[in-house]
Each structure stands twice: as structure tokens, then as C-alpha cells.
Write a protein that holds these residues in place. Structure first.
Motif, mmCIF file in Angstrom:
data_model
loop_
_atom_site.group_PDB
_atom_site.id
_atom_site.type_symbol
_atom_site.label_atom_id
_atom_site.label_comp_id
_atom_site.label_asym_id
_atom_site.label_seq_id
_atom_site.Cartn_x
_atom_site.Cartn_y
_atom_site.Cartn_z
ATOM 1 N N GLY A 95 0.793 -1.208 0.000
ATOM 2 C CA GLY A 95 0.000 0.000 0.000
ATOM 3 C C GLY A 95 0.835 1.273 0.000
ATOM 4 N N PRO A 96 0.173 2.439 0.042
ATOM 5 C CA PRO A 96 0.838 3.717 -0.199
ATOM 6 C C PRO A 96 1.407 4.428 1.021
ATOM 7 N N LEU A 97 1.594 3.726 2.149
ATOM 8 C CA LEU A 97 2.123 4.376 3.344
ATOM 9 C C LEU A 97 3.597 4.041 3.526
ATOM 10 N N THR A 98 4.406 5.048 3.804
ATOM 11 C CA THR A 98 5.857 4.855 3.831
ATOM 12 C C THR A 98 6.353 4.084 5.053
ATOM 13 N N TYR A 99 5.507 3.874 6.043
ATOM 14 C CA TYR A 99 5.974 3.117 7.216
ATOM 15 C C TYR A 99 6.368 1.693 6.851
ATOM 16 N N SER A 100 5.905 1.220 5.694
ATOM 17 C CA SER A 100 6.218 -0.152 5.259
ATOM 18 C C SER A 100 7.575 -0.251 4.564
ATOM 19 N N ALA A 101 8.315 0.857 4.462
ATOM 20 C CA ALA A 101 9.586 0.853 3.734
ATOM 21 C C ALA A 101 10.554 -0.170 4.309
ATOM 22 N N GLN A 102 11.298 -0.835 3.442
ATOM 23 C CA GLN A 102 12.258 -1.846 3.858
ATOM 24 C C GLN A 102 13.484 -1.820 2.957
ATOM 25 N N GLU A 103 14.556 -2.378 3.462
ATOM 26 C CA GLU A 103 15.807 -2.391 2.716
ATOM 27 C C GLU A 103 15.817 -3.539 1.703
ATOM 28 N N PHE A 104 16.524 -3.308 0.596
ATOM 29 C CA PHE A 104 16.724 -4.351 -0.408
ATOM 30 C C PHE A 104 18.097 -4.979 -0.214
ATOM 31 N N PRO A 105 18.227 -6.295 -0.503
ATOM 32 C CA PRO A 105 17.152 -7.241 -0.830
ATOM 33 C C PRO A 105 16.270 -7.484 0.377
ATOM 34 N N CYS A 106 15.014 -7.902 0.108
ATOM 35 C CA CYS A 106 14.042 -8.069 1.187
ATOM 36 C C CYS A 106 13.226 -9.338 0.962
ATOM 37 N N ASP A 107 12.475 -9.703 1.987
ATOM 38 C CA ASP A 107 11.698 -10.933 1.916
ATOM 39 C C ASP A 107 10.661 -10.887 0.797
ATOM 40 N N PHE A 108 10.040 -9.727 0.591
ATOM 41 C CA PHE A 108 9.054 -9.605 -0.486
ATOM 42 C C PHE A 108 9.688 -9.922 -1.829
ATOM 43 N N GLU A 109 10.844 -9.336 -2.072
ATOM 44 C CA GLU A 109 11.515 -9.564 -3.345
ATOM 45 C C GLU A 109 11.875 -11.047 -3.512
ATOM 46 N N VAL A 110 12.337 -11.673 -2.438
ATOM 47 C CA VAL A 110 12.669 -13.096 -2.489
ATOM 48 C C VAL A 110 11.439 -13.929 -2.847
ATOM 49 N N GLN A 111 10.299 -13.608 -2.235
ATOM 50 C CA GLN A 111 9.081 -14.350 -2.554
ATOM 51 C C GLN A 111 8.679 -14.160 -4.015
ATOM 52 N N MET A 112 8.857 -12.966 -4.530
ATOM 53 C CA MET A 112 8.532 -12.724 -5.932
ATOM 54 C C MET A 112 9.527 -13.442 -6.854
ATOM 55 N N GLN A 113 10.782 -13.523 -6.439
ATOM 56 C CA GLN A 113 11.759 -14.287 -7.218
ATOM 57 C C GLN A 113 11.342 -15.754 -7.309
ATOM 58 N N GLU A 114 10.858 -16.278 -6.198
ATOM 59 C CA GLU A 114 10.419 -17.677 -6.182
ATOM 60 C C GLU A 114 9.223 -17.878 -7.109
ATOM 61 N N MET A 115 8.307 -16.923 -7.136
ATOM 62 C CA MET A 115 7.135 -17.043 -8.009
ATOM 63 C C MET A 115 7.530 -16.954 -9.477
ATOM 64 N N ALA A 116 8.459 -16.053 -9.799
ATOM 65 C CA ALA A 116 8.916 -15.938 -11.186
ATOM 66 C C ALA A 116 9.579 -17.233 -11.643
ATOM 67 N N HIS A 117 10.402 -17.793 -10.772
ATOM 68 C CA HIS A 117 11.087 -19.042 -11.106
ATOM 69 C C HIS A 117 10.094 -20.199 -11.208
ATOM 70 N N LYS A 118 9.115 -20.225 -10.342
ATOM 71 C CA LYS A 118 8.098 -21.288 -10.334
ATOM 72 C C LYS A 118 7.399 -21.385 -11.685
ATOM 73 N N TYR A 119 7.072 -20.244 -12.272
ATOM 74 C CA TYR A 119 6.328 -20.248 -13.531
ATOM 75 C C TYR A 119 7.197 -19.933 -14.756
ATOM 76 N N GLY A 120 8.465 -19.637 -14.534
ATOM 77 C CA GLY A 120 9.346 -19.341 -15.653
ATOM 78 C C GLY A 120 8.923 -18.096 -16.410
ATOM 79 N N ILE A 121 8.583 -17.032 -15.658
ATOM 80 C CA ILE A 121 8.101 -15.792 -16.272
ATOM 81 C C ILE A 121 8.951 -14.603 -15.840
ATOM 82 N N TRP A 122 8.884 -13.547 -16.633
ATOM 83 C CA TRP A 122 9.385 -12.249 -16.209
ATOM 84 C C TRP A 122 8.335 -11.637 -15.277
#
Length: 305
Positions: free
Chosen positions: A49-76
Motif C-alpha cells: 500500500g501507499p504508506l511509507t511506514y512499510s519501507a524496507q531495505e533491499f534485498p528483502c523478503d518480499f523480493e525473495v518471494q517474488m523471485q520464487e514465483m517468477a522461477h516457479k512459472y518461468g516468467i518475467w
């Protein structure tokens, strides 16, 4: 191969709870319904969502989960953006993930929606990446599009498809739809604009072709938008012209250097006269601020006389 299938996901976004599990579910549904899709794009700030309190450093868990999803389906995968915390600053940052689950690049929004997107630092670097045997893609986020130099720069870097996650829930969405068509036309490219819903926007995602015509426009409900793009249309447009008429990219190239507004050390008295970038308030308060500003200018001028 010149055909490439991109799906935009227009979904409800909560500003209170994480939307990551819902994003993963939408990806599962998309890839089961449309296994021919090769790239998926979410809206701006979709994950938290649009609130800055959720800001986090990269790399982060969200990005890792999205990497796993991209790899799972072989998509960009371009999973929208999240607020990034770095060096005591906050950026609005989008990751680009390849089918192997690798982060190939990240893009920091260059034009935060000032004066409303307070506390967010502008990024400084443009973002393009290549999909092998397909073409070059550029990334732009929301308010960036209101500055034609941003999309034009991506086009000059060779981008044939602009991926444009956005979060627009304001009354200027009609303006953005017009801008999306204009940017696609004058830069002779596909433009894939994906908006969110609820606190993530008012929907009406739009996909435009290199002639500016609308390939699809969503409504105000959750949608999965799979579109097969013929990248060859971009190359033909840039070779022969928009609808075989104007050739804006070639004409721009042939007049580079003629735009004095961009020359180093050029003064802009009119732009300077517009005053500071502030959030609009009551008209009586604005008038008071103008009086104060005028008095400060007079004092400054008298000090130099």
C-alpha cells in the motif's frame, strides 16, 4: 520471436495489511488460466500500500518471494513497487525479475507525486532491460509519465515497451489515460499502464499500441489482463511512421540540440516566477504566502541595489 505475452493484474490493495499473499494467489490464477503468459506486471505499491511506514531495505523478503514465483512459472515479473529504505532515505522502487528468479535490475521512481508523496526521494537513473530474442523494455512509475522527457529518454535508449505501474485514485485519472495514449504515440512504443484498486487506485488500467490506439482498457473491478504484444509493430512504426504518417522519433533525433530550454545554465524566469512547490490550501492562506514571498524578493532586491 517478436510476439510476447504480458499480463497486467489490477487488484484490490490494502493500506493496512500486507497484500503479498493475494499477489501470489493472483499469479497462481493467472498462470493456470493463461499458461502462455510470459511476463506479469502489478500496480505501483501493490504489496504494502501507499504508506511509507512499510519501507524496507533491499534485498528483502518480499523480493525473495517474488523471485520464487517468477522461477516457479518461468516468467518475467515486475511486482509493482514498494517503498525502499536506503541511507536514511525512502525511494519508490520496482524490481524486475527474470524467469530464472534473478533480479536483473531495480528502478527508483524519478518523479514522486509532490507535494503529496511526501518524504520520498527521487531516483536518478533510467531503467531499461532486454528480454532475449524479444526486445527492450523500459520501466516508468506513475507520475513519471507526466514528464514526457522520461518516456522519451527510455525510447531513445531503445525501449519498445514501457511497463508503467501506477497508483491513481484521484480525479485526474482521465488525464492520465490521455497521457498514456500520447506517450505511446509520440514515442512509437507499447505502453502497459497497470493501476490498482481500493487504496491502490481507481482501476482503468490501459494498454496502448505504438500508434496510440487502445488495445484494452479495464474498468473499476479486479481484472487479469493478458495481452500478446507484436513487438514488430514498434519497429515498423519507427521505420515508416505512426500510421505511415509522422516519424516523431526520427524528427526528434534530427533536431537534438535545438531545444534551448535544456541547455546548461539556461535561465527560466517564467518557471522561476511560479513560486514554490507546495500543497494547495485555502485561497486566503495562498494570498498571504504570496505577500510574504513578494516582500522577501523586495528585501533581496534592495540588498543588491
Amino acid at each position: 520471436m517478436n510476439n510476447f505475452a504480458v499480463a497486467g493484474i489490477q487488484m484490490n490493495v490494502s493500506a493496512v495489511d500486507s497484500n503479498v499473499e493475494e499477489m501470489k494467489l493472483k499469479l497462481d490464477i493467472t498462470m493456470n488460466l493463461y499458461p502462455w503468459v510470459q511476463m506479469v506486471v502489478f500496480s505501483e505499491l501493490c504489496a504494502y500500500g501507499p504508506l511509507t511506514y512499510s519501507a524496507q531495505e533491499f534485498p528483502c523478503d518480499f523480493e525473495v518471494q517474488m523471485q520464487e514465483m517468477a522461477h516457479k512459472y518461468g516468467i518475467w515479473l515486475l511486482p509493482g513497487s514498494i517503498f525502499e529504505k536506503a541511507d536514511d532515505k525512502i525511494y519508490n522502487t520496482a524490481s524486475v525479475i527474470n524467469p530464472q528468479g534473478e533480479v536483473v535490475t531495480r528502478y527508483r521512481k524519478m518523479f514522486p507525486f509532490y507535494p503529496y508523496e511526501e518524504g520520498v526521494t527521487p531516483g536518478l537513473e533510467y531503467c531499461v532491460f532486454d528480454v532475449p530474442d524479444v526486445g527492450r523494455f523500459g520501466v516508468s512509475i506513475c507520475y513519471d509519465m507526466w514528464f514526457p522527457e522520461t518516456i522519451r529518454t527510455l525510447a531513445c535508449m531503445g525501449a519498445e515497451v514501457i511497463l508503467h505501474p501506477t497508483l491513481t485514485g484521484t480525479i485526474d485519472r482521465d488525464n492520465e489515460l490521455a497521457i498514456a495514449r500520447a506517450m505511446a504515440t509520440i514515442n512509437q512504443c507499447f505502453l502497459f499502464d497497470v493501476n490498482g484498486l481500493d487504496t491502490g487506485g481507481s482501476g482503468r488500467s490501459i494498454i496502448c499500441g505504438p500508434d496510440g490506439r487502445v488495445l484494452y482498457q479495464a474498468q473499476n473491478n479486479e481484472e487479469i489482463i493478458p495481452i500478446e504484444l507484436d513487438i514488430h509493430r514498434v519497429r515498423r512504426s519507427r521505420e515508416l511512421g505512426v500510421l505511415r504518417l509522422g516519424q516523431p522519433l526520427k524528427s526528434f533525433r534530427d533536431h537534438l540540440g535545438d531545444f534551448s530550454i535544456y541547455w546548461r545554465d539556461t535561465e527560466h524566469p517564467y518557471l522561476d516566477s511560479l513560486g514554490p512547490l507546495i500543497k494547495p490550501g485555502r485561497m486566503d492562506r495562498i494570498a498571504e504566502l504570496k505577500k510574504i514571498e513578494s516582500a522577501l524578493h523586495q528585501r533581496h532586491d534592495s540588498g543588491h541595489s
